[in-house]
Scaffold this motif. Structure first.
Motif, PDB file in Angstrom:
ATOM      1  N   LEU B 205       0.795  -1.231   0.000  1.00 14.74           N
ATOM      2  CA  LEU B 205       0.000   0.000   0.000  1.00 14.74           C
ATOM      3  C   LEU B 205       0.834   1.291   0.000  1.00 14.74           C
ATOM      4  O   LEU B 205       0.552   2.186  -0.798  1.00 14.74           O
ATOM      5  CB  LEU B 205      -0.987  -0.016   1.170  1.00 14.74           C
ATOM      6  N   PRO B 206       1.873   1.421   0.860  1.00 15.94           N
ATOM      7  CA  PRO B 206       2.636   2.677   0.819  1.00 15.94           C
ATOM      8  C   PRO B 206       3.275   2.940  -0.543  1.00 15.94           C
ATOM      9  O   PRO B 206       3.169   4.054  -1.069  1.00 15.94           O
ATOM     10  CB  PRO B 206       3.715   2.473   1.884  1.00 15.94           C
ATOM     11  N   GLN B 207       3.890   1.915  -1.121  1.00 13.86           N
ATOM     12  CA  GLN B 207       4.496   2.091  -2.441  1.00 13.86           C
ATOM     13  C   GLN B 207       3.438   2.410  -3.484  1.00 13.86           C
ATOM     14  O   GLN B 207       3.663   3.210  -4.377  1.00 13.86           O
ATOM     15  CB  GLN B 207       5.241   0.831  -2.880  1.00 13.86           C
ATOM     16  N   PHE B 208       2.291   1.738  -3.350  1.00  6.06           N
ATOM     17  CA  PHE B 208       1.208   1.959  -4.301  1.00  6.06           C
ATOM     18  C   PHE B 208       0.806   3.427  -4.308  1.00  6.06           C
ATOM     19  O   PHE B 208       0.692   4.056  -5.360  1.00  6.06           O
ATOM     20  CB  PHE B 208       0.028   1.068  -3.914  1.00  6.06           C
ATOM     21  N   THR B 209       0.619   4.000  -3.105  1.00  3.49           N
ATOM     22  CA  THR B 209       0.245   5.411  -3.008  1.00  3.49           C
ATOM     23  C   THR B 209       1.327   6.290  -3.609  1.00  3.49           C
ATOM     24  O   THR B 209       1.050   7.206  -4.392  1.00  3.49           O
ATOM     25  CB  THR B 209       0.048   5.802  -1.530  1.00  3.49           C
ATOM     26  N   SER B 210       2.578   5.989  -3.235  1.00  3.62           N
ATOM     27  CA  SER B 210       3.672   6.809  -3.691  1.00  3.62           C
ATOM     28  C   SER B 210       3.803   6.773  -5.221  1.00  3.62           C
ATOM     29  O   SER B 210       3.944   7.808  -5.872  1.00  3.62           O
ATOM     30  CB  SER B 210       4.955   6.320  -3.032  1.00  3.62           C
ATOM     31  N   PHE B 211       3.711   5.563  -5.794  1.00  5.14           N
ATOM     32  CA  PHE B 211       3.831   5.446  -7.252  1.00  5.14           C
ATOM     33  C   PHE B 211       2.668   6.124  -7.954  1.00  5.14           C
ATOM     34  O   PHE B 211       2.835   6.702  -9.026  1.00  5.14           O
ATOM     35  CB  PHE B 211       3.899   3.977  -7.669  1.00  5.14           C
ATOM     36  N   SER B 212       1.467   6.059  -7.340  1.00  4.60           N
ATOM     37  CA  SER B 212       0.325   6.707  -7.982  1.00  4.60           C
ATOM     38  C   SER B 212       0.539   8.205  -8.067  1.00  4.60           C
ATOM     39  O   SER B 212       0.255   8.830  -9.098  1.00  4.60           O
ATOM     40  CB  SER B 212      -0.954   6.433  -7.203  1.00  4.60           C
ATOM     41  N   LEU B 213       1.061   8.787  -6.991  1.00  2.85           N
ATOM     42  CA  LEU B 213       1.335  10.222  -7.012  1.00  2.85           C
ATOM     43  C   LEU B 213       2.425  10.547  -8.038  1.00  2.85           C
ATOM     44  O   LEU B 213       2.349  11.543  -8.745  1.00  2.85           O
ATOM     45  CB  LEU B 213       1.782  10.694  -5.630  1.00  2.85           C
ATOM     46  N   TYR B 214       3.413   9.657  -8.109  1.00  2.00           N
ATOM     47  CA  TYR B 214       4.491   9.852  -9.065  1.00  2.00           C
ATOM     48  C   TYR B 214       3.948   9.852 -10.492  1.00  2.00           C
ATOM     49  O   TYR B 214       4.306  10.691 -11.318  1.00  2.00           O
ATOM     50  CB  TYR B 214       5.524   8.741  -8.864  1.00  2.00           C
ATOM     51  N   VAL B 215       3.027   8.910 -10.749  1.00  2.00           N
ATOM     52  CA  VAL B 215       2.435   8.843 -12.088  1.00  2.00           C
ATOM     53  C   VAL B 215       1.591  10.079 -12.362  1.00  2.00           C
ATOM     54  O   VAL B 215       1.547  10.569 -13.490  1.00  2.00           O
ATOM     55  CB  VAL B 215       1.634   7.536 -12.233  1.00  2.00           C
ATOM     56  N   PHE B 216       0.954  10.612 -11.317  1.00  2.00           N
ATOM     57  CA  PHE B 216       0.191  11.844 -11.498  1.00  2.00           C
ATOM     58  C   PHE B 216       1.129  12.975 -11.926  1.00  2.00           C
ATOM     59  O   PHE B 216       0.824  13.742 -12.847  1.00  2.00           O
ATOM     60  CB  PHE B 216      -0.533  12.204 -10.193  1.00  2.00           C
TER      61      PHE B 216
END
Lengths: 265, 276
Positions: B205-216
């Motif tokens: 979950l933490p990486q998922f959130t972080s990567f999603s923001l990165y993709v944004f």
């Protein structure tokens, strides 16, 4: 018999309020987005139903007569990426040193370095390409400059991170033994950073090949020029050929580069 | 004796015969060869692409002319640019949201440690690899061709583009998790959905959130670029002004894009630091 449940974790009120506030903010953002976005679905469906049968079959039957010309332009694209990323790999070294706090030992210099790098990074390559087309005219050279400057930002940041992670004991030991700055640089710092620097530079070349495929769209040379013409003449089988060449070449370069990088590090 | 003292006073690697040489000649020869190869290729490609340092120097010495062309940025365009900028941000938000939702099943299929069917795993991997080689602008050209000029084609292009990146990042995260808890849950009778929900999700979950923001972040930048080919947003306006040779307005738009990218990267960087 009711199973005994473990006690629930207490969440402090302040945290709870914070979470609710974040949730509301995100919700507000989505409402704002979906209310104000302007999509004419009727038109989209109409266009899509007319275009799918026209565009897709031709996209998947590439125009092989164009193959020679497309490959030639792709080679030019690779040259642009090569010269650009090599220039960036060199330009980024001083900036990387400037932005690494353990090298400069000065908060002001590090901050300046970091600011320069992130300012450069904020420009997408194609916008730099537009600027350089204005400066040097619509030639592949403009593309090279755009790639060189654009990659410097990212490479400088990666370089400075590598520098910040080096073993400073060696540097201190050399300093204590009376080595001068140049000696420390060549025998204390360089041997530690060269593999990573090379690996990042090669990785950046990989990224740059992808980035330089579009520079031609604004006149900065390479295969992007053909994308522009294929789009404006709606020649989808030419586009299919261009796409095929890009996919094949980028895949080959990705594999080669990751093979080399594995050997280096 | 005298010689020994001399050596002791001057401790340098070159004179110490007993120290093993760090780079034997074979390695040195190889490195020199590679170096000349790189330089040779540089000259060859510079010739092929017509690198013209004179053009750069004369271009830079004509700087005042260019500055006249680009400056002062035309403030008249700000209102229009802001409208289009908001459109760009909306495109990025929608595309990132859908990509983060769709990426969950896709990345589970593309993770080796969870894949039950090797055929499906390989096919998913293959499609994702192909997808990632296509530049964002080319995707935009295709989807604008399919859906007509406007925001929708752009959103679909961004969605496909970010799905490729996100699926790779997240499937790699899933592959690196600790499988013990997953296996323990399976062994004690949990269904695979339950095991994924309680053993895999908390770990990624933490990486998922972080990567999603990165993709944004990437999407904000990409949505500027894909606007150039007619996919809506501020890039579209930029291309318009560029083709009218309206360089004052171009400069203003570039400055606005610059400011937005910096601000959004700063915010998203802060959030990512807080999450991980």
């Amino acid at each position: 018999m009711a199973l005994e449940q473990p006690p629930k974790k207490q969440i402090p009120t302040s945290k709870r309020i914070k979470r609710i506030a974040i949730a509301l903010a995100v919700l507000a953002m989505y409402i704002w987005t979906f209310v104000s976005i302007d999509i004419d679905f009727a038109r989209v469906i109409e266009r899509a139903s007319a275009n799918f049968s026209r565009v897709l079959p031709r996209l998947f039957s590439p125009n092989w007569d164009m193959a020679g010309e497309v490959v030639e332009m792709m080679i030019e694209t690779i040259f642009i990426a090569y010269v650009g990323s090599l220039a960036a790999a060199i330009l980024a070294i001083p900036l990387g040193f400037l932005a690494a706090h353990n090298i400069t030992n000065s908060k002001i210099l590090t901050t300046i370095g970091k600011w320069i790098l992130s300012a450069v990074r904020a420009f997408p390559e194609i916008i730099l390409a537009i600027l350089f087309v204005v400066v040097v005219g619509p030639t592949p050279f403009a593309g090279i400059l755009a790639i060189a400057i654009g990659s410097t930002g990212m490479l400088g940041k990666l370089y400075s991170e590598v520098l910040e992670s080096i073993d400073m004991n060696i540097v201190e030991a050399m300093k204590a033994n009376g080595s001068n700055g140049l000696q420390i640089m060549f025998h204390g710092i360089f041997p530690q950073i060269i593999p990573e620097f090379l690996s990042y530079a090669i990785y950046r070349f990989e990224v740059d090949v992808r980035a330089s495929t579009i520079l031609g769209y604004v006149g900065a040379g390479g295969i992007g020029t053909m994308i522009f013409f294929a789009q404006s003449s709606r020649n989808w089988s030419d586009m299919g050929m261009i796409l095929l060449v890009i996919i094949v070449v980028v895949t080959i370069i990705d594999y080669t580069s990751s093979y080399i990088r594995k050997r280096i590090v | 004796m005298k010689k020994m003292v001399k050596q002791m006073n001057k401790p340098s690697i070159q004179e110490d015969r007993y120290a093993p040489m760090l780079s034997p000649w074979r390695v040195k020869g190889k490195i020199t060869l590679i170096f000349f190869l790189i330089i040779g290729l540089l000259f060859f490609s510079s010739l092929q692409t017509g690198v013209d340092l004179q053009a750069l120097i004369s271009g830079l010495s004509n700087m005042n002319q260019i500055i006249v062309k680009l400056f002062p940025p035309d403030p008249g365009i700000i209102n229009l640019a802001m409208d289009r900028l908001i459109e760009t941000i909306h495109m990025a938000i929608i595309a990132s949201t859908f990509a983060t939702i769709i990426v969950i099943p896709v990345s589970l299929l593309a993770a080796r440690n969870l894949a039950t069917n090797l055929f499906v795993y390989n096919i998913t991997r293959f499609i994702l690899n192909i997808l990632r080689t296509i530049p964002d602008v080319v995707l935009a050209v295709i989807f604008v061709g399919l859906f007509g000029i406007g925001v929708f084609g752009g959103i679909v292009a961004l969605f496909v583009f970010s799905l490729g990146i996100l699926a790779k990042l997240i499937s790699e995260t899933v592959e690196s998790i600790d499988m013990d808890s997953f296996e323990a849950m399976r062994a004690s009778g949990a269904s695979s959905v339950q095991a994924i929900a309680f053993a895999v999700v908390p770990q990624v979950l933490p990486q998922f959130t972080s990567f999603s923001l990165y993709v944004f972040e990437i999407n904000i930048r990409a949505s500027v670029v894909i606007g150039l080919v007619g996919a809506g947003g501020i890039g579209n306006l930029l291309m318009q002004q560029f083709s009218f040779y309206n360089y004052d307005a171009v400069m203003m738009i570039i400055l606005i894009i610059f400011a937005v990218v910096v601000v959004i990267e700063y915010i998203s960087g802060k959030i990512r630091e807080a999450v991980i």
